[in-house]
Design a protein around this motif. Structure first.
Motif, PDB file in Angstrom:
ATOM      1  N   LEU A  36       0.833  -1.200   0.000  1.00 32.03           N
ATOM      2  CA  LEU A  36       0.000   0.000   0.000  1.00 32.03           C
ATOM      3  C   LEU A  36       0.872   1.255   0.000  1.00 32.03           C
ATOM      4  O   LEU A  36       0.602   2.190  -0.759  1.00 32.03           O
ATOM      5  CB  LEU A  36      -0.953   0.001   1.201  1.00 32.03           C
ATOM      6  N   GLN A  52      -4.111  -2.684   9.612  1.00 29.52           N
ATOM      7  CA  GLN A  52      -4.570  -3.877   8.899  1.00 29.52           C
ATOM      8  C   GLN A  52      -5.050  -4.908   9.913  1.00 29.52           C
ATOM      9  O   GLN A  52      -4.261  -5.562  10.575  1.00 29.52           O
ATOM     10  CB  GLN A  52      -3.440  -4.467   8.045  1.00 29.52           C
ATOM     11  N   ASN A  58      -8.816  -4.870   1.494  1.00 26.57           N
ATOM     12  CA  ASN A  58      -8.389  -3.630   0.865  1.00 26.57           C
ATOM     13  C   ASN A  58      -8.763  -3.742  -0.606  1.00 26.57           C
ATOM     14  O   ASN A  58      -8.605  -4.805  -1.198  1.00 26.57           O
ATOM     15  CB  ASN A  58      -6.871  -3.444   0.962  1.00 26.57           C
ATOM     16  N   LEU A  69      -6.418   3.848  -4.013  1.00 29.50           N
ATOM     17  CA  LEU A  69      -7.010   3.104  -2.914  1.00 29.50           C
ATOM     18  C   LEU A  69      -8.501   3.374  -2.882  1.00 29.50           C
ATOM     19  O   LEU A  69      -8.931   4.525  -2.833  1.00 29.50           O
ATOM     20  CB  LEU A  69      -6.356   3.534  -1.595  1.00 29.50           C
ATOM     21  N   LEU A  72      -9.976   0.583   2.448  1.00 31.87           N
ATOM     22  CA  LEU A  72      -8.861   0.233   3.315  1.00 31.87           C
ATOM     23  C   LEU A  72      -9.362  -0.418   4.594  1.00 31.87           C
ATOM     24  O   LEU A  72     -10.248   0.127   5.271  1.00 31.87           O
ATOM     25  CB  LEU A  72      -8.050   1.488   3.679  1.00 31.87           C
TER      26      LEU A  72
END
Length: 80
Positions: A36, A52, A58, A69, A72
């Motif tokens: 990421l 995470q 994600n 992104l 998330l």
């Protein structure tokens, strides 16, 4: 070769090989955070700022070589 170089090469290959398709990649949180940072152009110093949770989702998209992104660390996709 650093781990991130290997992972980034794989993601770029997925984007080329599966253009316009959905690809599922399962990985550990450290790999997720590293990729990421890399895909979003963030320095690895931001690694610890990315959360995470176990089994999180994600969603990242690649459009003409530009990664973005979308989602998330999603853990409750039903919104309940």
């Amino acid at each position: 070769i650093k781990l991130i170089d290997t992972v980034r090469e794989a993601f770029d290959e997925y984007a080329r090989s599966y253009d316009g398709e959905t690809v599922l990649v399962c990985a550990h949180d450290a790999v997720n955070k590293a990729i990421l940072c890399d895909l979003l152009g963030l320095p690895m110093s931001h690694f610890w700022q990315i959360k995470q949770d176990n089994a999180c989702i994600n969603v990242i998209k690649c459009d003409h070589g530009i990664w973005r992104l979308v989602t998330l660390n999603a853990t409750d996709l039903e919104g309940g």
